[in-house]
Design a protein around this motif. Structure first.
Motif, mmCIF file in Angstrom:
data_model
loop_
_atom_site.group_PDB
_atom_site.id
_atom_site.type_symbol
_atom_site.label_atom_id
_atom_site.label_comp_id
_atom_site.label_asym_id
_atom_site.label_seq_id
_atom_site.Cartn_x
_atom_site.Cartn_y
_atom_site.Cartn_z
ATOM 1 N N LYS A 3 -4.682 -25.871 -10.824
ATOM 2 C CA LYS A 3 -4.378 -27.227 -10.344
ATOM 3 C C LYS A 3 -5.103 -27.442 -9.026
ATOM 4 O O LYS A 3 -5.069 -26.608 -8.143
ATOM 5 C CB LYS A 3 -2.876 -27.389 -10.114
ATOM 6 N N PHE A 5 -5.731 -29.473 -5.414
ATOM 7 C CA PHE A 5 -4.930 -30.179 -4.422
ATOM 8 C C PHE A 5 -5.839 -30.713 -3.332
ATOM 9 O O PHE A 5 -6.920 -30.180 -3.078
ATOM 10 C CB PHE A 5 -3.828 -29.285 -3.831
ATOM 11 N N SER A 128 -8.472 -28.928 0.825
ATOM 12 C CA SER A 128 -8.577 -29.111 -0.619
ATOM 13 C C SER A 128 -8.838 -27.764 -1.265
ATOM 14 O O SER A 128 -9.434 -26.877 -0.646
ATOM 15 C CB SER A 128 -9.707 -30.088 -0.958
ATOM 16 N N ARG A 147 1.721 -26.569 -5.737
ATOM 17 C CA ARG A 147 0.986 -27.696 -5.157
ATOM 18 C C ARG A 147 1.891 -28.467 -4.198
ATOM 19 O O ARG A 147 1.475 -28.837 -3.106
ATOM 20 C CB ARG A 147 0.451 -28.603 -6.262
ATOM 21 N N GLY A 151 1.503 -29.029 -0.022
ATOM 22 C CA GLY A 151 1.674 -30.311 0.673
ATOM 23 C C GLY A 151 2.713 -30.220 1.776
ATOM 24 O O GLY A 151 2.507 -30.736 2.884
#
Length: 169
Positions: A3, A5, A128, A147, A151
């Motif tokens: 995934k 981010f 990122s 993820r 954050g």
């Protein structure tokens, strides 16, 4: 499938001030949770191309009981989380770095890039990268949760950096 981010944090302070804290051992030691048995190591070295590099390694033991049941089901043994931040010096008003994360007890890996750049009279920290969980069937769900955690990490970093910058370091 990993995934991706992307997160960012804005600061009313210049790149040099934000970078100075991100490479300061005292800042990182203040981030350890009380009773976590955590450690922080800050090393100055040279990168593969010979440029200066500050590497911050933070390791903490985490109680898996605080995670959602999905995660608790797959944790094996003690859960230690490690975060490694690597920063190059400020050059031409900006700085770049890398972040890596891993844990014992669950096969999750985080790899990303930092870009600390001017934003008006302040700075913008952009991060990122990717998160990979090598767990059959539920790996995607674990990656989505990780993820979210990245954050939250960026938001906590911003809050603490702002607190320290406002207090004068």
């Amino acid at each position: 499938m990993p995934k991706r981010f992307e997160f960012s944090a804005e600061f009313e302070y210049p790149v040099e001030s934000v970078h100075a804290l991100l490479t300061d051992e005292g800042y990182w030691r203040s981030r350890l949770a009380p009773g976590s048995g955590g450690t922080v190591e800050v090393l100055e070295s040279a990168d593969h191309d010979g440029s200066p590099l500050v590497t911050v390694t933070m390791t903490e033991t985490v109680d898996p009981g605080n995670f959602p049941s999905l995660v608790r089901k797959v944790v094996r043994g003690e859960m230690r989380m490690q975060r490694i931040d690597m920063w190059r010096p400020v050059d031409d008003g900006r700085a770049s770095g890398r972040v890596e994360g891993a844990s014992t007890g669950i096969p999750v890996a985080i790899a990303g890039d930092y870009d600390l750049s001017p934003l008006g009279s302040g700075a913008l920290l952009a991060v990122s990268g990717t998160i990979t969980a090598k767990i059959p069937v539920i790996g995607g769900s674990i990656e989505a949760l990780a993820r979210q955690m990245v954050g939250q990490m960026v938001a906590r970093d911003r809050e603490e950096l702002l607190r320290r910058l406002t207090d004068g370091g």
